[in-house]
Scaffold this motif. Structure first.
Motif, PDB file in Angstrom:
ATOM      1  N   SER A  39      48.302  72.371  20.691  1.00 58.96           N
ATOM      2  CA  SER A  39      48.312  71.733  19.287  1.00 58.96           C
ATOM      3  C   SER A  39      48.725  70.438  19.013  1.00 58.96           C
ATOM      4  O   SER A  39      49.898  70.051  19.871  1.00 58.96           O
ATOM      5  N   LYS A  40      47.939  69.425  18.644  1.00 51.25           N
ATOM      6  CA  LYS A  40      48.521  68.081  18.562  1.00 51.25           C
ATOM      7  C   LYS A  40      49.195  67.778  17.251  1.00 51.25           C
ATOM      8  O   LYS A  40      49.835  66.769  16.770  1.00 51.25           O
ATOM      9  N   ALA A  41      48.973  68.832  16.143  1.00 46.06           N
ATOM     10  CA  ALA A  41      49.741  68.927  14.906  1.00 46.06           C
ATOM     11  C   ALA A  41      51.184  69.690  14.869  1.00 46.06           C
ATOM     12  O   ALA A  41      51.953  69.094  14.205  1.00 46.06           O
ATOM     13  N   LEU A  42      51.073  70.635  15.682  1.00 47.21           N
ATOM     14  CA  LEU A  42      52.385  71.250  15.550  1.00 47.21           C
ATOM     15  C   LEU A  42      53.403  71.137  16.574  1.00 47.21           C
ATOM     16  O   LEU A  42      52.914  71.425  17.875  1.00 47.21           O
ATOM     17  N   HIS A  43      54.459  70.322  16.566  1.00 42.52           N
ATOM     18  CA  HIS A  43      55.223  69.960  17.572  1.00 42.52           C
ATOM     19  C   HIS A  43      56.389  71.174  18.153  1.00 42.52           C
ATOM     20  O   HIS A  43      56.964  71.711  16.941  1.00 42.52           O
TER      21      HIS A  43
ATOM     22  N   GLU B  39      52.938  69.142  25.749  1.00 38.42           N
ATOM     23  CA  GLU B  39      53.563  68.160  24.917  1.00 38.42           C
ATOM     24  C   GLU B  39      54.913  67.969  25.731  1.00 38.42           C
ATOM     25  O   GLU B  39      55.437  68.667  26.260  1.00 38.42           O
TER      26      GLU B  39
END
Length: 239
Positions: free
Chosen positions: A47-51, A202
């Motif tokens: 996911s690129k939105a949820l870190h 990430e």
């Protein structure tokens, strides 16, 4: 008159712990590695939105596995705690140790008093001027705090990852070597599944030489260059 159903406190505690562990194990792993240049976080996270990895304060990073909404609430409360402490006293008074103690109280209270425990495991890390001065704390769902050194993996197949890190970690690692090692281990564990790609990672670092705020995210371009260099080095060394 019906007799109320009785469950011993010991059984309730065991059931809560088993429930939390199962939830955490479902999550993808996060790896932290110390190096001479900084502290590296590598998380398997498409996911690129949820870190899963974030900055808390100037020298402090945060990583978590488990239920996103639960560890996101912890992250936000940690930022508020750090901001208030830094404002009331001094920015240098905000430490990973004080933050870990605050998290331990919150997580322990939820585990003891709420019906459902938090399905999260978190890492709080503070970078020092030297590798020996780094502080790393792992907090489990019941508020237990463990001080870690060198490396730690949480979530997913963390036991296998920690065993491999134990065999391969070296205090002379630089940032690139640490990222490459984490990628190699996660890639090996993902065999038989969808192959691990840089896009599904990430990566962030607490950079020792960076002036001011130490936290920095590694973007996809930089990550691909690091991993490409690792592959080239490995191929050249095999000739």
């Amino acid at each position: 008159m019906t007799v109320p159903f009785y469950v011993s406190p010991e059984q309730i505690t065991r059931d809560k712990a088993d429930f939390a562990r199962k939830g955490i194990a479902k999550g993808k792993s996060v790896i932290l590695i110390q190096s001479k240049d900084g502290i590296i976080f590598v998380a398997e996270n498409p996911s690129k939105a949820l870190h899963k990895v974030s900055e808390i304060y100037d020298r402090i990073g945060f990583a978590a596995v488990g239920k996103y909404n639960e560890f996101e609430n912890l992250r936000v409360s940690g930022i508020r705690f750090a901001d208030l402490r830094g404002y009331a006293y001094d920015r240098s008074d905000v430490s990973a140790r004080s933050l870990a103690n605050a998290y331990a109280q919150t997580m322990g209270t939820v585990f003891t008093e709420a019906m459902k425990p938090l399905e999260v495991e978190i890492i709080v890390a503070e970078i020092g001027e030297k590798i020996e001065q780094d502080e790393i704390f792992r907090l489990t769902f019941d508020g237990s705090v463990v001080e870690e050194k060198s490396f730690i993996a949480i979530g997913g197949e963390n036991e296998k990852i920690n065993e491999q890190l134990k065999q391969e970690w070296n205090s002379d690692f630089d940032i690139k070597k640490a990222i490459s090692l984490a990628y190699k281990i996660l890639s090996q564990l993902s065999n038989g599944e969808k192959s691990l790609t840089p896009e599904s990672l990430e990566v962030a670092i607490l950079e020792r030489s960076k002036i001011g705020r130490k936290f920095r995210r590694i973007n996809q371009t930089e990550l691909k260059t690091i991993l490409k260099d690792r592959k080239s080095t490995r191929l050249n060394s095999s000739h």
